[in-house]
Design an enzyme around this catalytic site. Structure first.
Site, PDB file in Angstrom:
ATOM      1  N   GLU A  96      -9.378   4.082  -1.842  1.00 12.19           N
ATOM      2  CA  GLU A  96      -8.175   3.867  -2.652  1.00 12.19           C
ATOM      3  C   GLU A  96      -8.519   3.164  -3.954  1.00 12.19           C
ATOM      4  O   GLU A  96      -9.571   2.546  -4.084  1.00 12.19           O
ATOM      5  CB  GLU A  96      -7.151   2.994  -1.882  1.00 12.19           C
ATOM      6  CG  GLU A  96      -6.754   3.563  -0.530  1.00 12.19           C
ATOM      7  CD  GLU A  96      -5.532   2.896   0.072  1.00 12.19           C
ATOM      8  OE1 GLU A  96      -4.750   2.271  -0.683  1.00 12.19           O
ATOM      9  OE2 GLU A  96      -5.349   3.019   1.298  1.00 12.19           O
ATOM     10  N   HIS A 115      -3.576  13.884   1.384  1.00 13.99           N
ATOM     11  CA  HIS A 115      -3.787  12.979   2.519  1.00 13.99           C
ATOM     12  C   HIS A 115      -2.581  13.013   3.457  1.00 13.99           C
ATOM     13  O   HIS A 115      -2.730  13.143   4.685  1.00 13.99           O
ATOM     14  CB  HIS A 115      -4.011  11.550   1.997  1.00 13.99           C
ATOM     15  CG  HIS A 115      -4.070  10.501   3.064  1.00 13.99           C
ATOM     16  ND1 HIS A 115      -5.107  10.403   3.960  1.00 13.99           N
ATOM     17  CD2 HIS A 115      -3.201   9.497   3.392  1.00 13.99           C
ATOM     18  CE1 HIS A 115      -4.891   9.375   4.787  1.00 13.99           C
ATOM     19  NE2 HIS A 115      -3.744   8.817   4.457  1.00 13.99           N
ATOM     20  N   GLU A 159     -10.397   3.681   4.111  1.00 10.92           N
ATOM     21  CA  GLU A 159      -9.560   4.512   3.245  1.00 10.92           C
ATOM     22  C   GLU A 159      -9.971   4.284   1.806  1.00 10.92           C
ATOM     23  O   GLU A 159     -10.021   3.147   1.335  1.00 10.92           O
ATOM     24  CB  GLU A 159      -8.065   4.200   3.435  1.00 10.92           C
ATOM     25  CG  GLU A 159      -7.557   4.699   4.783  1.00 10.92           C
ATOM     26  CD  GLU A 159      -6.044   4.665   4.958  1.00 10.92           C
ATOM     27  OE1 GLU A 159      -5.524   5.477   5.734  1.00 10.92           O
ATOM     28  OE2 GLU A 159      -5.390   3.824   4.317  1.00 10.92           O
ATOM     29  N   ARG A 190       1.918  15.580  13.522  1.00  6.59           N
ATOM     30  CA  ARG A 190       3.184  16.310  13.645  1.00  6.59           C
ATOM     31  C   ARG A 190       2.974  17.729  13.139  1.00  6.59           C
ATOM     32  O   ARG A 190       3.432  18.085  12.042  1.00  6.59           O
ATOM     33  CB  ARG A 190       4.285  15.661  12.784  1.00  6.59           C
ATOM     34  CG  ARG A 190       4.768  14.289  13.213  1.00  6.59           C
ATOM     35  CD  ARG A 190       5.814  13.778  12.220  1.00  6.59           C
ATOM     36  NE  ARG A 190       5.310  13.800  10.842  1.00  6.59           N
ATOM     37  CZ  ARG A 190       4.625  12.805  10.285  1.00  6.59           C
ATOM     38  NH1 ARG A 190       4.413  11.703  10.943  1.00  6.59           N
ATOM     39  NH2 ARG A 190       4.164  12.919   9.047  1.00  6.59           N
ATOM     40  N   ASP A 192       0.847  -1.189   0.000  1.00  2.00           N
ATOM     41  CA  ASP A 192       0.000   0.000   0.000  1.00  2.00           C
ATOM     42  C   ASP A 192       0.883   1.240   0.000  1.00  2.00           C
ATOM     43  O   ASP A 192       1.790   1.367   0.833  1.00  2.00           O
ATOM     44  CB  ASP A 192      -0.925  -0.004   1.223  1.00  2.00           C
ATOM     45  CG  ASP A 192      -2.104   0.938   1.027  1.00  2.00           C
ATOM     46  OD1 ASP A 192      -2.447   1.245  -0.133  1.00  2.00           O
ATOM     47  OD2 ASP A 192      -2.689   1.375   2.038  1.00  2.00           O
ATOM     48  N   LYS A 197      -4.052  -2.270  10.290  1.00  3.99           N
ATOM     49  CA  LYS A 197      -4.411  -2.355   8.870  1.00  3.99           C
ATOM     50  C   LYS A 197      -4.702  -3.775   8.418  1.00  3.99           C
ATOM     51  O   LYS A 197      -5.469  -3.973   7.482  1.00  3.99           O
ATOM     52  CB  LYS A 197      -3.243  -1.831   8.026  1.00  3.99           C
ATOM     53  CG  LYS A 197      -2.870  -0.383   8.280  1.00  3.99           C
ATOM     54  CD  LYS A 197      -3.775   0.522   7.495  1.00  3.99           C
ATOM     55  CE  LYS A 197      -3.253   1.951   7.507  1.00  3.99           C
ATOM     56  NZ  LYS A 197      -4.077   2.804   6.646  1.00  3.99           N
ATOM     57  N   THR A 253      -4.732   6.410   0.377  1.00  5.75           N
ATOM     58  CA  THR A 253      -5.975   7.187   0.451  1.00  5.75           C
ATOM     59  C   THR A 253      -5.959   8.319  -0.566  1.00  5.75           C
ATOM     60  O   THR A 253      -5.003   9.099  -0.598  1.00  5.75           O
ATOM     61  CB  THR A 253      -6.127   7.789   1.861  1.00  5.75           C
ATOM     62  OG1 THR A 253      -5.989   6.738   2.800  1.00  5.75           O
ATOM     63  CG2 THR A 253      -7.468   8.467   2.021  1.00  5.75           C
TER      64      THR A 253
HETATM   65 MN    MN Z   1      -4.010   2.879   2.895  1.00  6.18          MN
END
Ligand code: MN
Length: 440
Positions: free
Chosen positions: A215, A148, A213, A157, A141, A267, A374
């Protein structure tokens, strides 16, 4: 590659549902998948979607419909199998020969006796059971949407949203292939370690921030030998086609576990893909440049640079997510769209991701799946996951029935759809990639 007769917008099929305006599977699409008649013990095999039906390619082969076309006939011998891997491995010329023969067979100009035989090889999609299109050996991935990456980075951050490597390296991680499921498979809420900002120690329990997500997935066709990188000019020859991908993500597990090696149990409990794979040939009329890089961004390094890729390395595909809560399902209300974005908003093309993946000599194999990451665009409506849409849950979205969502609830159904359309071409769609969340 150039536009071939299979993309001719004037083509019409004798399968009338393929000619309906807005149909996902007109004769110009012809995506491949794996099916059998539901409720039977038939062997799963390769089919091509046409309108509301599926054409059984192995049945057409057995009936002699490819006898006058040796290239198509050879490719069709790869279709009596329970996965697309063999057809994928045979490369673009076999795939194109089969596509052209299928297009001619399904066109309304076909000879009556051939049409009559093909009619017997049609199965209504409503009566079919669909399977994973390929045996996926490896799944990677990527993280190719700069929007994103910037949004997520600024939550975690604030001082440095985008890490310094982002605009040089197509960032990715090795995902897990064993838990990839086909659309329609329910997804159980994962249990795991999570530690909130005010918790002294982590606790174990069902994820409290389950997300999706949005995709696209790219299937590898012919692979490359170990130690032999793929040059940009040949990247498309190694790609078979695209599918829809939902990379389900448990954000609380992810926030606690991701440093220093990246995503893991947040995930790999499930990733859903659509059953139909739209080939590069079907997408040919929708090739487009990616959105221009921001002023001052570095140019891609030479091994990721190719003129054709810069001119048409992207796909002008509109991607959408739709949510249907348990309450909406009970009330018979339709799903509501919560995101609409464009695949050309990605920072890296699928070709660049594939080439980067193989640039160290890593061997890709037929049936390997590459996720785009994403797909988020610059606007708030084009944010491709709830993490971004609700800004980590701080601003829940409100649905038309008054319900709100920060993250997914048990019983929620999440659907991903996509389509490509432009003047001078017939619109094509990807069908749907759907999944309902089950309690932990
Ligand atoms: Mn992903």
């Amino acid at each position: 590659m150039s536009i071939d007769p299979t993309n001719d917008p004037a083509l019409r099929s004798w399968v009338q549902t393929a000619n309906l305006r807005g149909a996902d599977f007109p004769i110009q699409n012809l995506p491949f998948g794996i099916f059998r008649r539901a409720g039977t013990r038939e062997a799963p095999r390769v089919g091509v979607a046409i309108g509301a039906a599926i054409l059984d390619i192995a049945a057409c082969l057995a009936a002699g419909l490819f006898d006058d076309d040796s290239a198509a006939r050879a490719a069709a011998t790869a279709c009596a199998m329970p996965t697309l891997n063999e057809l994928m491995s045979r490369g673009p010329s076999a795939r194109r020969a089969l596509r052209q023969a299928l297009s001619a067979l399904l066109a309304d100009s076909v000879a009556a006796h051939r049409r009559q035989i093909a009619e017997h090889a049609l199965v209504p999609q409503q009566e079919a059971e669909l399977f994973l299109p390929a045996q996926i050996g490896d799944y990677t991935d990527f993280y190719a949407s700069v929007h994103h990456a910037t949004n997520v980075g600024s939550m975690f951050r604030p001082d440095q949203p985008l890490l310094p490597n982002y605009k040089w390296v197509p960032i990715g991680y090795h995902g897990r292939a064993s838990s990839i499921v086909v659309s329609g498979t329910p997804v159980r809420r994962p249990v795991g370690q999570r530690k909130g900002p005010n918790d002294e120690v982590p606790s174990v329990g069902p994820s409290r921030s389950l997300d999706y997500e949005l995709e696209l997935g790219a299937f590898v066709g012919t692979g490359n030998a170990l130690g032999e990188p793929i040059p940009m000019a040949q990247a498309d020859d190694h790609l078979f086609g695209l599918c829809l991908l939902n990379d389900w993500s448990a954000r609380d597990l992810q926030a606690w576990e991701y440093q220093p090696l990246g995503p893991f149990l947040a995930k790999n409990f499930a990733s859903s893909i659509s059953p139909w794979v739209v080939t590069l040939e079907a997408l040919e009329p929708f090739r487009a440049p990616l959105a221009p890089r921001a002023e001052g961004d570095p140019a891609p390094l030479p091994y990721l640079t190719d003129r054709a890729d810069q001119e048409r390395g992207g796909f002008a595909i509109t991607v959408e997510t739709w949510l249907r809560t348990a309450r909406m399902q009970e009330a018979g209300e339709p799903a509501v769209r919560i995101t609409q974005g464009q695949a050309t908003d990605l920072y890296w093309s699928m070709a660049q991701m594939l080439v980067h993946h193989a640039s160290n000599g890593c061997n890709l194999r037929a049936g390997d799946l590459l996720g785009s990451g994403t797909i988020s665009g610059p606007s708030p409506e084009s944010r491709g996951c709830l993490l971004e849409l609700t800004w980590r849950g701080a601003e829940p979205i409100t649905l038309p029935n008054g319900e709100s969502r920060a993250f997914l609830h048990d019983g929620d159904e999440l659907q991903i759809t996509a389509f490509a359309e432009r003047d001078g071409a017939v619109r094509i769609g990807f069908g749907v990639c759907t999944g309902v969340v089950l309690p932990a």
